[in-house]
Scaffold this active site. Structure first.
Site, PDB file in Angstrom:
ATOM      1  N   LYS A  21      23.896   7.532  17.551  1.00  0.00           N
ATOM      2  CA  LYS A  21      24.780   8.184  18.549  1.00  0.00           C
ATOM      3  C   LYS A  21      25.464   9.227  17.503  1.00  0.00           C
ATOM      4  O   LYS A  21      25.673   9.126  16.428  1.00  0.00           O
ATOM      5  CB  LYS A  21      25.566   7.404  19.432  1.00  0.00           C
ATOM      6  CG  LYS A  21      26.373   6.574  18.516  1.00  0.00           C
ATOM      7  CD  LYS A  21      27.212   5.232  19.066  1.00  0.00           C
ATOM      8  CE  LYS A  21      27.728   4.485  18.273  1.00  0.00           C
ATOM      9  NZ  LYS A  21      28.649   3.373  19.066  1.00  0.00           N
ATOM     10  N   ARG A  23      36.249  -4.501  26.856  1.00  0.00           N
ATOM     11  CA  ARG A  23      36.032  -3.059  26.965  1.00  0.00           C
ATOM     12  C   ARG A  23      35.147  -2.886  28.153  1.00  0.00           C
ATOM     13  O   ARG A  23      35.568  -2.072  29.290  1.00  0.00           O
ATOM     14  CB  ARG A  23      35.710  -2.525  25.536  1.00  0.00           C
ATOM     15  CG  ARG A  23      36.130  -0.921  25.556  1.00  0.00           C
ATOM     16  CD  ARG A  23      35.677  -0.427  23.872  1.00  0.00           C
ATOM     17  NE  ARG A  23      34.225  -0.933  23.714  1.00  0.00           N
ATOM     18  CZ  ARG A  23      33.742  -0.503  22.661  1.00  0.00           C
ATOM     19  NH1 ARG A  23      34.370   0.283  21.865  1.00  0.00           N
ATOM     20  NH2 ARG A  23      32.343  -0.581  22.396  1.00  0.00           N
ATOM     21  N   TYR A  55      51.236  25.172   4.029  1.00  0.00           N
ATOM     22  CA  TYR A  55      52.005  25.086   5.123  1.00  0.00           C
ATOM     23  C   TYR A  55      53.283  24.244   4.987  1.00  0.00           C
ATOM     24  O   TYR A  55      53.035  23.242   4.552  1.00  0.00           O
ATOM     25  CB  TYR A  55      51.475  24.931   6.430  1.00  0.00           C
ATOM     26  CG  TYR A  55      50.450  25.771   7.161  1.00  0.00           C
ATOM     27  CD1 TYR A  55      51.183  27.092   7.199  1.00  0.00           C
ATOM     28  CD2 TYR A  55      49.064  25.417   6.991  1.00  0.00           C
ATOM     29  CE1 TYR A  55      50.150  28.025   8.012  1.00  0.00           C
ATOM     30  CE2 TYR A  55      48.317  26.770   7.521  1.00  0.00           C
ATOM     31  CZ  TYR A  55      48.621  27.879   7.755  1.00  0.00           C
ATOM     32  OH  TYR A  55      47.897  28.733   8.384  1.00  0.00           O
ATOM     33  N   MET A  92      43.191  24.702   8.167  1.00  0.00           N
ATOM     34  CA  MET A  92      41.950  24.977   9.144  1.00  0.00           C
ATOM     35  C   MET A  92      40.573  25.194   8.214  1.00  0.00           C
ATOM     36  O   MET A  92      39.776  24.503   8.291  1.00  0.00           O
ATOM     37  CB  MET A  92      41.931  25.948  10.245  1.00  0.00           C
ATOM     38  CG  MET A  92      41.092  25.720  11.081  1.00  0.00           C
ATOM     39  SD  MET A  92      40.988  26.998  12.423  1.00  0.00           S
ATOM     40  CE  MET A  92      42.147  26.766  13.411  1.00  0.00           C
TER      41      MET A  92
HETATM   42  C1  LIG Z   1      28.157   2.247  17.981  1.00  0.00           C
HETATM   43  C2  LIG Z   1      27.845   0.956  18.453  1.00  0.00           C
HETATM   44  C3  LIG Z   1      27.006   0.007  17.409  1.00  0.00           C
HETATM   45  C4  LIG Z   1      27.097   0.624  15.992  1.00  0.00           C
HETATM   46  O1  LIG Z   1      27.938  -0.217  15.244  1.00  0.00           O
HETATM   47  P1  LIG Z   1      28.245   0.057  13.765  1.00  0.00           P
HETATM   48  O2  LIG Z   1      29.635  -0.515  13.532  1.00  0.00           O
HETATM   49  O3  LIG Z   1      28.349   1.541  13.279  1.00  0.00           O
HETATM   50  O4  LIG Z   1      27.209  -0.620  13.133  1.00  0.00           O
HETATM   51  C5  LIG Z   1      26.463  -1.057  17.862  1.00  0.00           C
HETATM   52  N1  LIG Z   1      26.617  -1.507  19.167  1.00  0.00           N
HETATM   53  C6  LIG Z   1      27.146  -0.572  20.255  1.00  0.00           C
HETATM   54  C7  LIG Z   1      27.315  -1.003  21.669  1.00  0.00           C
HETATM   55  C8  LIG Z   1      27.767   0.668  19.617  1.00  0.00           C
HETATM   56  O5  LIG Z   1      28.296   1.421  20.703  1.00  0.00           O
END
Ligand SMILES: *Cc1c(COP(=O)(O)O)cnc(C)c1O
Length: 366
Positions: A36, A132, A257, A305
């Site tokens: 992702k 969550r 800055y 930036m």
């Molecule tokens: C992002 C995610 C992972 C991967 O977690 P890492 O700590 O990057 O290994 C696994 N399961 C779910 C549901 C996630 O959202």
């Protein structure tokens, strides 16, 4: 060709090696490789192409990400970790071989009521303590029973949970979460998926039929350890740039800055062509490490930036055009993140579209 010195070099062979390491650490588990957020900044399509023969399934957060993978020619099943966002996502999933993680009743209702072109593969998320997403353990048996009789579901769901505290090796929460989901799974005779990277690396009791490694695939340690190469992980990205200007300033003169940093002695200041517009963290304070010609120097003043400045005083033979590593094989992204008050995950996922990704294929780092 236009070649900006500021670029991220990605070593796909290292990602493949890290993925083999994940399988080796959990030999009885199949890998749902989490790519992702543009594969944590490493380029989702390229990473998927390089792993497609090595892993059975990819994990992404969103249907949109899965569609992009199909458009890039990836044919593996793709698990949508946040599940469907609307009823229409179910048809998209059935047509494209997307697996859906269902975490709340509305999503289950869609599965039970939609008329679909074909059956779906679903995973069910159990809330074992993250609080969550996911079904409460007490509601799970009813949800499972409902799905069992649905023609829209093609095989038994996999039970999935996400570990809240697995990066803390002393926290008892992880064992509690594992105990809860194992209990649900054995009651309903279902396969499970528990471990993220921290689970794979540190909690063998969390290894189940499916694992979900993310951060470790990119060679980074989920505890935030600044040590490079711990556990045999190979950092897969090097974020580089170059010195574009050097000047000498007097004691008492400020840099950047707000003049947050003021020279205590006559100083040689180097300016580097990277800033928060590229994803370098704006909250990195003076003192954050940067490598110039392989030598550690300190960030001076605020991150702009398009530029940062570093203190080159006392460094031998440094010139405009000299190479800079912001993080990579010699400076851990975890260490830079920790200086900036964040985690390496955020730096990787936060790279902006203006940073070119250069791929090194078939190059094996030591
Ligand atoms: C992002 C995610 C992972 C991967 O977690 P890492 O700590 O990057 O290994 C696994 N399961 C779910 C549901 C996630 O959202």
């Amino acid at each position: 060709e236009l070649m900006r010195a500021t670029a991220a070099t990605v070593r796909l062979a290292d990602i493949a090696a890290n993925c083999r390491l994940a399988s080796h650490l959990a030999p009885g588990s199949r890998t749902n490789a989490v790519i992702k957020a543009n594969a944590y900044g490493h380029g989702m399509a390229k990473v998927a192409q390089s792993l497609q023969d090595q892993v059975p399934v990819f994990g992404v957060a969103l249907v949109e990400e899965a569609v992009q993978l199909r458009e890039a020619g990836i044919s593996n099943p793709i698990a949508i970790l946040q599940g469907p966002g609307r009823a229409g996502d179910l048809d998209e999933a059935a047509a494209n071989g997307f697996w859906l993680l269902l975490h709340q009743q509305q999503q289950v209702d869609w599965v039970l009521s939609e008329k679909l072109a074909g059956p779906l593969t679903v995973w069910l998320k159990v809330d074992t303590g993250m609080h969550r997403l996911g079904f409460a353990a007490k509601d799970l048996d009813t949800v499972c029973a409902g799905l069992r009789s649905s023609p829209n579901v093609q095989q038994k769901p996999v039970l999935c949970t996400h570990l809240a505290c697995a990066d803390d090796l002393t926290d008892p929460m992880t064992r509690e979460q594992v105990r809860m989901i194992r209990d649900c799974a054995s009651r309903n005779r279902l396969d499970m998926s528990i471990a993220n990277s921290a689970g794979i690396l540190f909690w063998p009791e969390s290894h189940a039929q499916w694992n979900r490694p993310g951060y470790m695939l990119y060679g980074c340690c989920p505890t935030g350890s600044p040590v490079i190469g711990s556990h045999g992980l190979r950092p897969a990205m090097t974020m580089s740039s170059e010195i574009i200007a050097i000047r000498n300033i007097e004691a008492g003169e400020g840099v950047g800055y707000g003049h947050d940093w003021v020279a205590k002695r006559p100083s040689k200041i180097g300016t580097i062509a990277i800033g928060y517009g590229d994803g370098y963290p704006r909250h990195a304070p003076s003192g954050t490490p940067v490598l110039v010609n392989g030598q550690r120097v300190a960030l001076t003043g605020r991150v702009s930036m398009d530029a940062i400045s570093v203190d080159l005083t006392g460094l031998k033979a440094v010139e405009v055009g000299d190479p800079v590593e912001l993080w990579g094989q010699n400076l851990s992204v975890n260490e830079v993140a920790s200086a900036a008050g964040t985690i390496g995950y955020e730096l990787l996922a936060g790279l902006t579209g203006r940073v070119p990704l250069h791929y090194q294929r078939n190059v094996r780092s030591a």
